[in-house]
Motif scaffolding. Structure first.
Motif, PDB file in Angstrom:
ATOM      1  N   THR A 207       1.035  -0.806  -0.032  1.00 38.12           N
ATOM      2  CA  THR A 207      -0.163   0.022   0.475  1.00 38.12           C
ATOM      3  C   THR A 207       0.719   1.530   0.010  1.00 38.12           C
ATOM      4  O   THR A 207       0.771   2.173  -0.331  1.00 38.12           O
ATOM      5  CB  THR A 207      -1.197   0.026   1.162  1.00 38.12           C
ATOM      6  OG1 THR A 207       0.246  -0.120   2.521  1.00 38.12           O
ATOM      7  CG2 THR A 207      -1.742  -0.840   0.528  1.00 38.12           C
ATOM      8  N   GLY A 208       2.193   1.246   0.241  1.00 36.27           N
ATOM      9  CA  GLY A 208       2.626   2.383   0.262  1.00 36.27           C
ATOM     10  C   GLY A 208       3.579   2.688  -1.121  1.00 36.27           C
ATOM     11  O   GLY A 208       3.965   2.132  -2.512  1.00 36.27           O
ATOM     12  N   LEU A 209       4.277   4.198  -0.804  1.00 36.51           N
ATOM     13  CA  LEU A 209       4.603   4.361  -1.548  1.00 36.51           C
ATOM     14  C   LEU A 209       5.985   4.033  -2.634  1.00 36.51           C
ATOM     15  O   LEU A 209       6.185   3.802  -3.444  1.00 36.51           O
ATOM     16  CB  LEU A 209       5.084   6.627  -1.463  1.00 36.51           C
ATOM     17  CG  LEU A 209       5.490   6.680  -3.002  1.00 36.51           C
ATOM     18  CD1 LEU A 209       4.395   6.822  -3.917  1.00 36.51           C
ATOM     19  CD2 LEU A 209       6.330   8.659  -2.416  1.00 36.51           C
ATOM     20  N   ASP A 249      -2.263  10.839  -4.655  1.00 32.97           N
ATOM     21  CA  ASP A 249      -3.205  11.997  -5.488  1.00 32.97           C
ATOM     22  C   ASP A 249      -1.452  13.473  -5.110  1.00 32.97           C
ATOM     23  O   ASP A 249      -0.965  13.104  -4.204  1.00 32.97           O
ATOM     24  CB  ASP A 249      -4.468  12.995  -4.661  1.00 32.97           C
ATOM     25  CG  ASP A 249      -4.447  14.198  -5.456  1.00 32.97           C
ATOM     26  OD1 ASP A 249      -4.955  13.462  -6.666  1.00 32.97           O
ATOM     27  OD2 ASP A 249      -3.945  15.032  -5.167  1.00 32.97           O
ATOM     28  N   VAL A 250      -2.014  14.048  -5.890  1.00 29.15           N
ATOM     29  CA  VAL A 250      -0.392  14.443  -5.860  1.00 29.15           C
ATOM     30  C   VAL A 250      -0.301  15.729  -4.288  1.00 29.15           C
ATOM     31  O   VAL A 250       0.943  15.661  -3.643  1.00 29.15           O
ATOM     32  CB  VAL A 250      -0.762  15.795  -6.860  1.00 29.15           C
ATOM     33  CG1 VAL A 250      -1.469  17.049  -6.609  1.00 29.15           C
ATOM     34  CG2 VAL A 250       1.511  16.601  -6.682  1.00 29.15           C
ATOM     35  N   ILE A 251      -1.627  15.934  -3.213  1.00 31.03           N
ATOM     36  CA  ILE A 251      -1.508  16.798  -1.980  1.00 31.03           C
ATOM     37  C   ILE A 251      -0.568  16.122  -0.888  1.00 31.03           C
ATOM     38  O   ILE A 251       0.207  16.272  -0.476  1.00 31.03           O
ATOM     39  CB  ILE A 251      -2.719  16.736  -1.829  1.00 31.03           C
ATOM     40  CG1 ILE A 251      -3.203  17.447  -2.884  1.00 31.03           C
ATOM     41  CG2 ILE A 251      -2.259  17.175  -0.530  1.00 31.03           C
ATOM     42  CD1 ILE A 251      -5.234  18.058  -1.871  1.00 31.03           C
ATOM     43  N   VAL A 252      -0.390  14.337  -1.267  1.00 29.48           N
ATOM     44  CA  VAL A 252      -0.302  13.138  -0.330  1.00 29.48           C
ATOM     45  C   VAL A 252       1.227  12.865  -0.838  1.00 29.48           C
ATOM     46  O   VAL A 252       2.028  12.494  -0.349  1.00 29.48           O
ATOM     47  CB  VAL A 252      -0.776  12.250  -0.988  1.00 29.48           C
ATOM     48  CG1 VAL A 252      -0.255  10.809   0.071  1.00 29.48           C
ATOM     49  CG2 VAL A 252      -2.644  11.754  -0.512  1.00 29.48           C
ATOM     50  N   LEU A 253       1.703  13.352  -2.046  1.00 29.43           N
ATOM     51  CA  LEU A 253       3.170  12.846  -3.052  1.00 29.43           C
ATOM     52  C   LEU A 253       3.593  13.850  -2.062  1.00 29.43           C
ATOM     53  O   LEU A 253       4.768  14.073  -1.934  1.00 29.43           O
ATOM     54  CB  LEU A 253       2.552  13.143  -4.206  1.00 29.43           C
ATOM     55  CG  LEU A 253       2.472  11.908  -5.211  1.00 29.43           C
ATOM     56  CD1 LEU A 253       2.748  11.696  -6.514  1.00 29.43           C
ATOM     57  CD2 LEU A 253       3.051  10.475  -5.295  1.00 29.43           C
ATOM     58  N   GLU A 259      11.038  10.550  -2.531  1.00 25.64           N
ATOM     59  CA  GLU A 259      11.004   9.541  -3.331  1.00 25.64           C
ATOM     60  C   GLU A 259       9.551   9.943  -4.254  1.00 25.64           C
ATOM     61  O   GLU A 259       9.472   9.440  -5.870  1.00 25.64           O
ATOM     62  CB  GLU A 259      10.106   8.522  -2.578  1.00 25.64           C
ATOM     63  CG  GLU A 259      10.066   7.221  -3.470  1.00 25.64           C
ATOM     64  CD  GLU A 259      10.138   6.027  -2.455  1.00 25.64           C
ATOM     65  OE1 GLU A 259      10.183   5.069  -2.225  1.00 25.64           O
ATOM     66  OE2 GLU A 259       9.757   6.555  -0.963  1.00 25.64           O
ATOM     67  N   SER A 260       8.326  11.095  -4.320  1.00 26.38           N
ATOM     68  CA  SER A 260       8.090  11.049  -5.709  1.00 26.38           C
ATOM     69  C   SER A 260       8.253  11.647  -6.524  1.00 26.38           C
ATOM     70  O   SER A 260       8.148  11.402  -7.300  1.00 26.38           O
ATOM     71  CB  SER A 260       7.115  12.237  -4.448  1.00 26.38           C
ATOM     72  OG  SER A 260       6.349  12.051  -3.541  1.00 26.38           O
ATOM     73  N   THR A 261       9.651  12.368  -6.588  1.00 25.76           N
ATOM     74  CA  THR A 261       9.885  13.051  -7.572  1.00 25.76           C
ATOM     75  C   THR A 261      10.857  11.965  -8.594  1.00 25.76           C
ATOM     76  O   THR A 261      10.388  12.197  -9.808  1.00 25.76           O
ATOM     77  CB  THR A 261      11.090  13.652  -7.323  1.00 25.76           C
ATOM     78  OG1 THR A 261      10.667  14.803  -5.985  1.00 25.76           O
ATOM     79  CG2 THR A 261      11.861  14.530  -8.272  1.00 25.76           C
ATOM     80  N   GLU A 262      11.587  11.133  -7.318  1.00 25.09           N
ATOM     81  CA  GLU A 262      11.956  10.063  -8.430  1.00 25.09           C
ATOM     82  C   GLU A 262      10.544   8.658  -9.107  1.00 25.09           C
ATOM     83  O   GLU A 262      10.974   8.640 -10.507  1.00 25.09           O
ATOM     84  CB  GLU A 262      12.421   8.909  -7.350  1.00 25.09           C
ATOM     85  CG  GLU A 262      13.798   9.206  -6.229  1.00 25.09           C
ATOM     86  CD  GLU A 262      14.488   9.162  -5.553  1.00 25.09           C
ATOM     87  OE1 GLU A 262      15.590   8.930  -5.139  1.00 25.09           O
ATOM     88  OE2 GLU A 262      13.937   7.769  -4.718  1.00 25.09           O
ATOM     89  N   VAL A 263      10.058   9.142  -8.613  1.00 28.03           N
ATOM     90  CA  VAL A 263       8.452   8.128  -9.439  1.00 28.03           C
ATOM     91  C   VAL A 263       8.271   8.993  -9.984  1.00 28.03           C
ATOM     92  O   VAL A 263       8.125   8.075 -11.391  1.00 28.03           O
ATOM     93  CB  VAL A 263       7.050   7.658  -8.024  1.00 28.03           C
ATOM     94  CG1 VAL A 263       6.174   7.555  -8.863  1.00 28.03           C
ATOM     95  CG2 VAL A 263       7.233   6.776  -6.867  1.00 28.03           C
ATOM     96  N   MET A 264       8.074  10.195 -10.446  1.00 32.08           N
ATOM     97  CA  MET A 264       7.714  10.815 -11.807  1.00 32.08           C
ATOM     98  C   MET A 264       8.795  10.634 -12.490  1.00 32.08           C
ATOM     99  O   MET A 264       7.899  10.677 -14.011  1.00 32.08           O
ATOM    100  CB  MET A 264       7.333  12.308 -10.757  1.00 32.08           C
ATOM    101  CG  MET A 264       6.547  12.538 -10.255  1.00 32.08           C
ATOM    102  SD  MET A 264       4.590  12.428 -11.081  1.00 32.08           S
ATOM    103  CE  MET A 264       3.809  12.361  -9.518  1.00 32.08           C
ATOM    104  N   GLY A 285       7.429  17.953 -16.166  1.00 29.50           N
ATOM    105  CA  GLY A 285       7.062  19.069 -15.798  1.00 29.50           C
ATOM    106  C   GLY A 285       6.858  18.731 -13.981  1.00 29.50           C
ATOM    107  O   GLY A 285       7.434  19.504 -13.066  1.00 29.50           O
ATOM    108  N   GLN A 286       6.005  17.817 -13.213  1.00 30.30           N
ATOM    109  CA  GLN A 286       5.625  17.679 -12.342  1.00 30.30           C
ATOM    110  C   GLN A 286       6.761  17.669 -11.424  1.00 30.30           C
ATOM    111  O   GLN A 286       6.827  17.941 -10.284  1.00 30.30           O
ATOM    112  CB  GLN A 286       4.356  17.046 -11.989  1.00 30.30           C
ATOM    113  CG  GLN A 286       3.013  16.677 -12.795  1.00 30.30           C
ATOM    114  CD  GLN A 286       1.567  16.188 -12.416  1.00 30.30           C
ATOM    115  OE1 GLN A 286       1.606  15.622 -10.965  1.00 30.30           O
ATOM    116  NE2 GLN A 286       1.907  15.011 -13.502  1.00 30.30           N
ATOM    117  N   ALA A 287       7.487  16.416 -11.992  1.00 24.87           N
ATOM    118  CA  ALA A 287       8.912  16.223 -11.081  1.00 24.87           C
ATOM    119  C   ALA A 287       9.210  18.078 -10.970  1.00 24.87           C
ATOM    120  O   ALA A 287      10.256  17.814  -9.986  1.00 24.87           O
ATOM    121  CB  ALA A 287       9.707  15.499 -11.536  1.00 24.87           C
ATOM    122  N   MET A 288       9.824  18.065 -11.992  1.00 27.28           N
ATOM    123  CA  MET A 288      10.333  19.988 -11.309  1.00 27.28           C
ATOM    124  C   MET A 288      10.125  20.484 -10.956  1.00 27.28           C
ATOM    125  O   MET A 288      10.825  21.352 -10.311  1.00 27.28           O
ATOM    126  CB  MET A 288      10.341  19.933 -13.183  1.00 27.28           C
ATOM    127  CG  MET A 288      11.244  21.613 -13.234  1.00 27.28           C
ATOM    128  SD  MET A 288      12.811  21.701 -13.261  1.00 27.28           S
ATOM    129  CE  MET A 288      13.074  20.792 -14.961  1.00 27.28           C
TER     130      MET A 288
END
Length: 671
Positions: A207-209, A249-253, A259-264, A285-288
Motif C-alpha cells: 500500500t505504500g509509496l 494524489d499530488v497532495i499526498v505525494l 521519493e515522489s520525484t523519483e517516482v515521477m 514537468g510535475q517532477a520539475m
C-alpha cells in the motif's frame, strides 16, 4: 509550409533598397551627418568612436531625422526581414488524426520534422494532403489496457510479484540500462525496503509509496528483458498500470517529495518509451516543480540536511533537468526554466569521478539542445537575417565540447582492443544530434527549393560554399550516428526499449533520405542499409514504435524516389501502411526498402565491394560516399569532426551568406 504573406521578388527587394538609399542621400544633402559605418560589412569591428554628430545639441527635428535614418540603415541591414527558419515560421502547424484529435507540430521536434518533410513531398508529387491514416500519432502505438481511473488500495488487486532472485535480476538490469544516465531510485533506501518486503509478509506491504516505486522498477526490468509482446500491450504493462492506479494524489505525494520525484521520473521515462510524449512531458514537468519546491535546484546546505540527502537530491535534480530538456525538445516546445536560476552542484560518486564527468557532459549537451531550440527555432521563425548567424552561434557552442568529449569519453571503435562504452556512445549520439538539429532547417529549405525549381536548385546550392558545407556537416553527423549505433549493435548494447537509440536512428535516416532529393551526389546507400538493419533489430526486440517509424521512412523513401523524374511512378504500396503493419507477419526484405528511382545506382559489384569493407574499422573511410572530393579551398570532413573543423565552418558564415540565403528564401517563398 509556406506562409500566406505576399511574395517578394528579388527585383522588388532591390527596388526597395534603392529607395532607402535615396532617402538617406536626401537626408545627407539636408545637412544631417549620417554615420556611414553601418553600411560596412565590417561595422561591428571597424566602427570608429569619433564618428559623432557635429553639434552636441540637436533640434527635435534633427533627432527625428537621425532616428529615421538609423532605422533606414537597420532596414538595409535586414532587408525586408526576410530570412526565416521555415520550420518555425508563420501560423503554428497542426495535423489531425483519423479519430479527429488534432496535434500540434512543435518546431524542433524530430517527429514533427519528419511529418513536415513527408507532407511537403506528398503534396508536391500528388497535389493533395497526405492522408492521416498513413501516420501514427502520440500515444497510439501501445495499449496499456487501462481506462485511466484510479482504484483504492482495498479494491486494487496487486499483481503477482517475481521471486526475490528474479526481482534482483530485474533491478540490476535497470541499474545497468538506466543507472549510468539517470537516477531512478536511491539504492540504499530502496534495497533496504526490498529486503523488508521479501523477508516476511506484512498487512500493508502493498500500500505504500515504495511499493508503487517497486512496481515501476519491475515494469522497466520487464521492458528491458522481454522481447516478445502480445498484441500491442507493452512489456511490464501490468506493473506499470497497477502503479498508476495506486499512485497517491499530488497532495499526498508532497508529503514524501524526495521519493515522489523519483517516482515521477520513472513514470515519465516509461511513457516516453511508449511514445506517449505529451503524458511523459507532463509527468517530468510535475517532477520539475516538485523538485524546485524542495529547493533541489539550489546549493542545499550539507551541514543542515546531511551529506546523503544532499547527494541524493543532486542526483534527482540533474536527472529531472536532463529529462525535461530532452523531452521538451522532442515535443518541440519552449523551455520553461532559465539556467540562471539553477546553482546546485554536481553529485559525487565515491571511486568514480567518471560518472560525475558524464553527468556534467550530459547537462552541457542538454543545454545546447535548449539553446538551439530557443534560437535557431525561435518563435514564429522571424529572426531576420540572424537565422544563419544563430546557426553559427549554435555550432560554436557544439564545437566547444568536441575535443573534450572525444578525450574524456572515447568511443574506442577498434573492437580488437576493447568494447564500446554505452555511456560514451550515448553522449556522442546526443552530440551529433545537436549538429543535425542546428543544421537540418537548411535541408528543409533546399528540399522546398528543389520542388519549386528543380532545374535551378543545384546552381543555387553551389552559389554558397558555406551553406553547402553546413548541409554536408548535417549529412556527416547523420552517418556518424549510424556508425555508433552499428557498433553498439555489434556489441549487443543497442537499446531497444527506451526510445533514445530509436530517436537517433530515425533522425539520421530522415536526413540521409533527403540528401539525394536535393543533390544526387549526396547518396549514401550503404549507410541507409546499415540504418535499416538497426531498425530490424529494434523491431525484432519487440519495439512496435520502431515498426511504424520504419514504415514512415519507407513511405518517405518511395515518395522522394518519384522525384525528379519527369513522369513519377505510382507507389508500389498503399499509403495507409500503419493500419496493418502490426498484423503483417511477413518480413520486409532490406532490398525493398530502396525503391527504384531515376537516379543512377551503384552496380552490384560496386555495392558488394562497399559492403565487404567494414566502415567501422576506419571511421574516416567511407564518410561522404558519393560526394566529390573537396579542393583545398573547401572544407572536407571525416566522421571524427574536430572542434577546429566545426569552428572553421561556423566562422565561414558571414553577412554575405545571410544575404544570399535571404534572397534564395524570398525568391522561393520559403516563409
Amino acid at each position: 509550409m509556406a506562409g500566406n504573406g505576399p511574395r517578394v521578388t528579388k527585383r522588388s527587394l532591390n527596388a526597395y533598397i534603392d529607395e532607402l538609399h535615396q532617402k538617406i542621400a536626401s537626408l545627407q544633402q539636408n545637412g544631417e551627418r549620417i554615420d556611414p559605418s553601418p553600411l560596412s560589412p565590417d561595422y561591428a569591428e571597424d566602427r570608429s568612436p569619433d564618428l559623432k554628430h557635429d553639434s552636441p545639441q540637436l533640434s527635435r527635428s534633427s533627432v527625428h531625422d537621425h532616428e529615421e535614418s538609423h532605422q533606414l540603415h537597420q532596414e538595409i541591414e535586414d532587408p525586408a526581414s526576410g530570412l526565416t527558419n521555415p520550420l518555425s515560421t508563420g501560423p503554428p502547424a497542426f495535423m489531425s488524426a483519423d479519430n479527429g484529435r488534432t496535434f500540434y507540430l512543435g518546431t524542433s521536434s524530430n517527429w514533427s520534422f519528419a511529418r513536415r518533410v513527408l507532407s511537403l513531398t506528398h503534396e508536391h508529387i500528388y497535389q493533395e494532403a497526405l492522408p492521416t491514416g498513413a501516420l501514427i500519432f502520440d500515444g497510439a502505438t501501445y495499449d496499456l489496457g487501462w481506462d485511466g481511473l484510479r482504484r483504492s488500495h482495498s479494491t486494487a488487486e496487486p499483481p503477482a510479484v517475481p521471486t526475490y532472485d528474479h526481482a534482483m535480476y530485474l533491478i540490476n538490469v535497470v541499474k545497468f540500462r538506466c543507472g549510468q544516465l539517470y537516477h531512478l531510485f536511491d539504492e540504499s533506501e530502496f534495497m533496504a525496503n526490498l529486503q523488508e518486503f521479501y523477508s516476511e509478509p506484512k498487512p500493508n506491504a502493498t500500500t505504500g509509496l515504495w511499493y508503487v516505486h517497486f512496481l515501476l522498477i519491475l515494469a522497466f526490468g520487464k521492458g528491458f528483458v522481454k522481447h516478445k509482446v502480445q498484441g500491442n500491450r507493452p512489456p511490464g504493462a501490468d506493473y506499470f498500470v497497477k502503479a498508476l492506479e495506486m499512485l497517491p494524489d499530488v497532495i499526498v505525494l508532497h508529503e514524501a517529495p524526495i521519493e515522489s520525484t523519483e517516482v515521477m521520473c520513472c513514470i515519465a521515462l516509461y511513457l516516453q518509451a511508449l511514445d506517449c510524449r505529451s503524458s511523459a512531458h507532463n509527468y517530468i514537468g510535475q517532477a520539475m516543480r516538485m523538485a524546485m519546491a524542495e529547493g533541489m535546484h539550489t546549493q542545499m546546505p550539507i551541514e543542515y540536511l546531511g551529506e546523503n540527502m544532499v547527494q541524493r537530491c543532486r542526483k534527482i535534480w540533474w536527472t529531472v533537468y536532463i529529462l525535461d530538456r530532452e523531452m521538451t525538445s522532442l515535443m518541440g516546445l519552449p523551455q520553461t526554466l532559465n539556467d540562471d536560476q539553477i546553482n546546485t552542484l554536481l553529485p559525487t560518486f565515491p571511486g568514480s569521478m567518471q560518472r560525475t564527468a558524464a553527468i556534467g557532459m550530459h547537462i552541457r549537451l542538454s543545454r545546447i539542445i535548449a539553446e538551439i531550440n530557443g534560437s535557431v527555432y525561435a518563435i514564429d521563425g522571424r529572426i531576420n537575417r540572424n537565422f544563419l548567424l544563430r546557426t553559427k552561434s549554435a555550432l560554436a557552442n557544439i564545437a566547444s565540447l568536441a575535443d573534450e568529449l572525444r578525450r574524456a569519453f572515447p568511443l574506442q571503435m577498434d573492437r580488437e582492443i576493447s568494447g564500446v562504452s554505452r555511456i560514451s556512445a550515448y553522449l556522442h549520439l546526443l552530440y551529433h544530434q545537436c549538429i543535425v538539429l542546428a543544421t537540418r532547417p537548411l535541408l528543409f529549405c533546399f528540399l522546398k527549393i528543389r520542388f519549386e525549381s528543380p532545374e535551378n536548385c543545384i546552381e543555387v546550392l553551389n552559389t554558397s560554399r558555406t551553406v553547402r558545407n553546413l548541409i554536408q556537416m548535417s549529412m556527416d553527423s547523420a552517418q556518424q550516428i549510424i556508425c555508433i549505433l552499428h557498433s553498439l549493435q555489434t556489441e549487443g548494447l543497442l537499446e531497444t526499449f527506451l526510445s533514445f537509440d530509436l530517436e537517433s536512428i530515425f533522425v539520421s535516416t530522415v536526413v540521409l533520405l533527403m540528401g539525394p532529393a536535393i543533390d544526387t551526389r549526396w547518396t549514401y546507400p550503404i549507410w541507409l542499409e546499415k540504418a535499416y538493419t538497426i531498425f530490424e533489430e529494434i523491431i525484432e526486440s519487440g519495439n512496435l514504435l520502431a515498426k511504424f517509424r520504419r514504415s514512415e521512412l519507407h513511405l518517405l523513401d518511395e515518395l522522394l524516389s518519384c522525384f525528379p523524374q519527369e513522369h513519377p511512378r505510382c507507389l508500389s504500396a498503399p499509403v495507409s501502411f500503419p493500419n496493418n503493419v502490426l498484423n503483417n507477419n511477413s518480413q520486409v526484405s532490406l532490398a525493398s526498402s530502396f525503391p527504384p528511382s531515376g537516379q543512377a545506382q551503384p552496380t552490384a559489384s560496386t555495392a558488394q565491394a562497399q559492403l565487404e569493407h567494414d566502415i567501422l574499422s576506419d571511421p574516416g573511410v567511407g564518410v561522404g560516399v558519393g560526394v566529390p572530393a573537396l579542393d583545398d579551398q573547401e572544407l572536407g570532413f571525416t566522421s571524427r569532426l574536430t572542434a577546429e573543423q566545426i569552428m572553421a565552418v561556423a566562422d565561414s558564415i558571414e553577412s554575405i551568406d545571410t544575404e544570399w540565403m535571404s534572397n534564395a528564401m524570398i525568391e522561393h517563398s520559403i516563409w
